[in-house]
Design a protein around this motif. Structure first.
Motif, PDB file in Angstrom:
ATOM      1  N   ASP A   1     -19.835 -15.111   9.246  1.00 44.43           N
ATOM      2  CA  ASP A   1     -20.231 -13.728   9.553  1.00 44.43           C
ATOM      3  C   ASP A   1     -19.708 -12.755   8.503  1.00 44.43           C
ATOM      4  N   ARG A   2     -18.537 -13.051   7.968  1.00 40.24           N
ATOM      5  CA  ARG A   2     -18.002 -12.196   6.893  1.00 40.24           C
ATOM      6  C   ARG A   2     -18.968 -12.180   5.710  1.00 40.24           C
ATOM      7  N   GLY A   3     -19.435 -13.382   5.351  1.00 40.92           N
ATOM      8  CA  GLY A   3     -20.387 -13.497   4.239  1.00 40.92           C
ATOM      9  C   GLY A   3     -21.665 -12.746   4.528  1.00 40.92           C
ATOM     10  N   VAL A   4     -22.168 -12.896   5.745  1.00 33.61           N
ATOM     11  CA  VAL A   4     -23.441 -12.252   6.123  1.00 33.61           C
ATOM     12  C   VAL A   4     -23.313 -10.733   6.018  1.00 33.61           C
ATOM     13  N   ILE A   5     -22.247 -10.188   6.574  1.00 34.98           N
ATOM     14  CA  ILE A   5     -22.121  -8.728   6.592  1.00 34.98           C
ATOM     15  C   ILE A   5     -21.873  -8.180   5.187  1.00 34.98           C
TER      16      ILE A   5
ATOM     17  N   LEU B   1     -23.097  -9.382   2.435  1.00 33.73           N
ATOM     18  CA  LEU B   1     -24.393  -9.384   1.753  1.00 33.73           C
ATOM     19  C   LEU B   1     -25.288  -8.277   2.299  1.00 33.73           C
ATOM     20  N   TYR B   2     -25.199  -8.057   3.608  1.00 31.95           N
ATOM     21  CA  TYR B   2     -25.976  -6.975   4.219  1.00 31.95           C
ATOM     22  C   TYR B   2     -25.539  -5.625   3.636  1.00 31.95           C
ATOM     23  N   LEU B   3     -24.232  -5.439   3.562  1.00 28.33           N
ATOM     24  CA  LEU B   3     -23.703  -4.170   3.029  1.00 28.33           C
ATOM     25  C   LEU B   3     -24.054  -3.997   1.552  1.00 28.33           C
ATOM     26  N   GLU B   4     -24.289  -5.102   0.871  1.00 35.41           N
ATOM     27  CA  GLU B   4     -24.722  -5.034  -0.530  1.00 35.41           C
ATOM     28  C   GLU B   4     -26.240  -4.861  -0.628  1.00 35.41           C
ATOM     29  N   GLU B   5     -26.845  -4.619   0.517  1.00 35.93           N
ATOM     30  CA  GLU B   5     -28.278  -4.323   0.606  1.00 35.93           C
ATOM     31  C   GLU B   5     -29.161  -5.472   0.164  1.00 35.93           C
ATOM     32  N   LYS B   6     -28.714  -6.666   0.458  1.00 38.26           N
ATOM     33  CA  LYS B   6     -29.555  -7.836   0.196  1.00 38.26           C
ATOM     34  C   LYS B   6     -30.583  -7.952   1.320  1.00 38.26           C
ATOM     35  N   SER B   7     -31.758  -8.462   0.988  1.00 39.09           N
ATOM     36  CA  SER B   7     -32.798  -8.616   2.021  1.00 39.09           C
ATOM     37  C   SER B   7     -32.414  -9.772   2.946  1.00 39.09           C
ATOM     38  N   TYR B   8     -33.028  -9.783   4.123  1.00 37.57           N
ATOM     39  CA  TYR B   8     -32.749 -10.865   5.078  1.00 37.57           C
ATOM     40  C   TYR B   8     -33.073 -12.222   4.448  1.00 37.57           C
ATOM     41  N   GLN B   9     -34.154 -12.233   3.677  1.00 41.18           N
ATOM     42  CA  GLN B   9     -34.564 -13.494   3.036  1.00 41.18           C
ATOM     43  C   GLN B   9     -33.481 -13.961   2.062  1.00 41.18           C
ATOM     44  N   GLU B  10     -32.963 -12.992   1.264  1.00 41.61           N
ATOM     45  CA  GLU B  10     -31.914 -13.350   0.291  1.00 41.61           C
ATOM     46  C   GLU B  10     -30.647 -13.829   0.996  1.00 41.61           C
ATOM     47  N   ILE B  11     -30.283 -13.108   2.061  1.00 36.96           N
ATOM     48  CA  ILE B  11     -29.081 -13.500   2.821  1.00 36.96           C
ATOM     49  C   ILE B  11     -29.277 -14.916   3.375  1.00 36.96           C
ATOM     50  N   ALA B  12     -30.466 -15.160   3.915  1.00 38.90           N
ATOM     51  CA  ALA B  12     -30.753 -16.486   4.479  1.00 38.90           C
ATOM     52  C   ALA B  12     -30.683 -17.552   3.389  1.00 38.90           C
ATOM     53  N   ASP B  13     -31.211 -17.225   2.206  1.00 38.95           N
ATOM     54  CA  ASP B  13     -31.162 -18.178   1.083  1.00 38.95           C
ATOM     55  C   ASP B  13     -29.727 -18.479   0.694  1.00 38.95           C
TER      56      ASP B  13
END
Lengths: 218, 163
Positions: free
Chosen positions: B116-120, B122-134
């Motif tokens: 979850d740390r990684g996910v958030i 990446l989200y805060l870095e404005e990565k798209s959901y697709q990029e985060i999933a990748d």
């Protein structure tokens, strides 16, 4: 007012010095320390285990009526502990140098020295342990009958034509000499294998680190 | 690692590497160690980059993987050798940002699970959901729900602290 996490994030990293990349001038510093600390811990545990085993062997051998075996094995373990004690001092005195590369190279030299001494010692130690076992079982208990002589007497009854030299069966002398010769010949290899069995992970990691560092320096 | 490689291929992504490493470490020494390890792994694995994804995506993924691996190793080593007091000492000596709110947010992020740390981040870095999933190798359909849940948790953790 409660800020959103997005704005805390954005505003926080706008501040000066929030994103300062560490300098890459002392790569592997922690790793070098870890690998040497790990080896030191393993080596110390190994020494304690050998010392404990030596202290157990001695009384157990007397209880089991095999005191000669116990004393000879105790001497073998004492030699190993004395030699490893010398290496432990060397390990603690490893020159940390100015860089991790120097530190790891000093450690590598230490490992090479350890492997070389261990190989030489093993050539002597494995035959010695074999002789200790033979003599231990041959002489049995202090002041009691000599089991070895009793064994030979029984053999003579079964094989009256058996050749004896100084009261010992010639075939037994040949057999024991052959095993001692083999142990002396391959003792070094067995000793190195023994060390690798315990420390191969650390040695492999050390080689990898030095390889990386050399590549980085070129 | 050549200076050119560092300057051209790592330094443009240093910010995200720093942010990720900060989220998985408690001391300055550990942070520097993680940062260096990430840089080294990028350099050592550079030939494995197949251009199936963007270089930045690959850097993020590798950074997260290195941090998670180091964290796992550290946990194992603590379980074996260190006492609880040592772990406590490390937390007390933790590094701080200039911005107090950011420190509080990081403290909250560190209470999340490792993934979850990684996910958030990446989200805060404005990565798209697709990029985060990748990057974290998961189904993009779950990312939105996951981020929502993480944000709620972070708000709960921060509530009363950030105003």
């Amino acid at each position: 007012m409660e800020k959103s996490i997005e704005s805390i994030w954005k505003e926080g990293f706008l501040k000066k010095d929030a994103l300062v990349a560490p300098k890459l001038n002392n790569l592997y510093n922690q790793k070098s320390k870890h690998i040497i600390d790990k080896f030191q811990r393993m080596y110390q545990i190994n020494r304690i285990a050998i010392a404990a085993f030596a202290l157990i062997v001695l009384p157990v051998s007397f209880i089991s009526k095999l005191p000669y075996l116990g004393v000879l094995m105790f001497i073998a373990f004492a030699i190993i502990i004395a030699v490893s004690g010398r290496f432990m001092k060397k390990l603690k005195a490893i020159n940390t140098g100015d860089t991790s590369y120097q530190y790891l190279n000093s450690f590598n030299e230490f490992i090479k020295d350890l492997l070389s001494v261990n190989e030489k010692l093993s050539r002597f130690l494995y035959p010695y342990i074999f002789i200790a076992i033979i003599l231990g079982f041959w002489f049995g208990d202090i002041g009691g009958n000599i089991p070895g002589k009793e064994f030979v007497s029984k053999l003579i009854v079964d094989y009256p034509d058996m050749q004896l030299v100084l009261g010992l069966p010639l075939i037994g002398i040949f057999g024991a000499t052959f095993i001692i010769f083999i142990l002396a010949l391959f003792g070094g290899i067995i000793g190195t294998w023994d060390i690798n069995l315990v420390y191969s992970g650390v040695i492999k990691k050390l080689e990898e680190l030095i390889g990386d560092m050399e590549e980085l320096r070129n | 690692m050549s200076r050119d490689f560092y300057t051209s291929s790592i330094l443009p992504y240093a910010a995200i590497i720093i942010k990720i490493c900060r989220a998985y470490t408690n001391t300055q020494e550990d942070f520097e160690d993680y940062y260096q390890e990430v840089c080294l792994q990028i350099w050592k694995s550079r030939d494995n980059f197949r251009e199936q994804s963007k270089w930045s995506t690959w850097v993020y993924r590798l950074s997260l993987n290195v941090c998670l691996t180091l964290l796992k190793k550290k946990k194992n080593s603590h379980q074996q050798f260190a006492s609880d007091s040592l772990i406590q000492e490390e937390i007390e000596e933790g590094h701080q940002f200039v911005d107090e709110s950011l420190n509080q947010l990081y403290d909250a992020i560190k209470q999340l699970s490792e993934i979850d740390r990684g996910v958030i981040l990446l989200y805060l870095e404005e990565k798209s959901y697709q990029e985060i999933a990748d990057i974290i190798d998961t189904n993009p359909n779950n990312i939105g729900v996951r981020i929502k849940r993480i944000k709620e948790r972070l708000k709960k953790l921060l509530y009363g602290k950030v105003n």
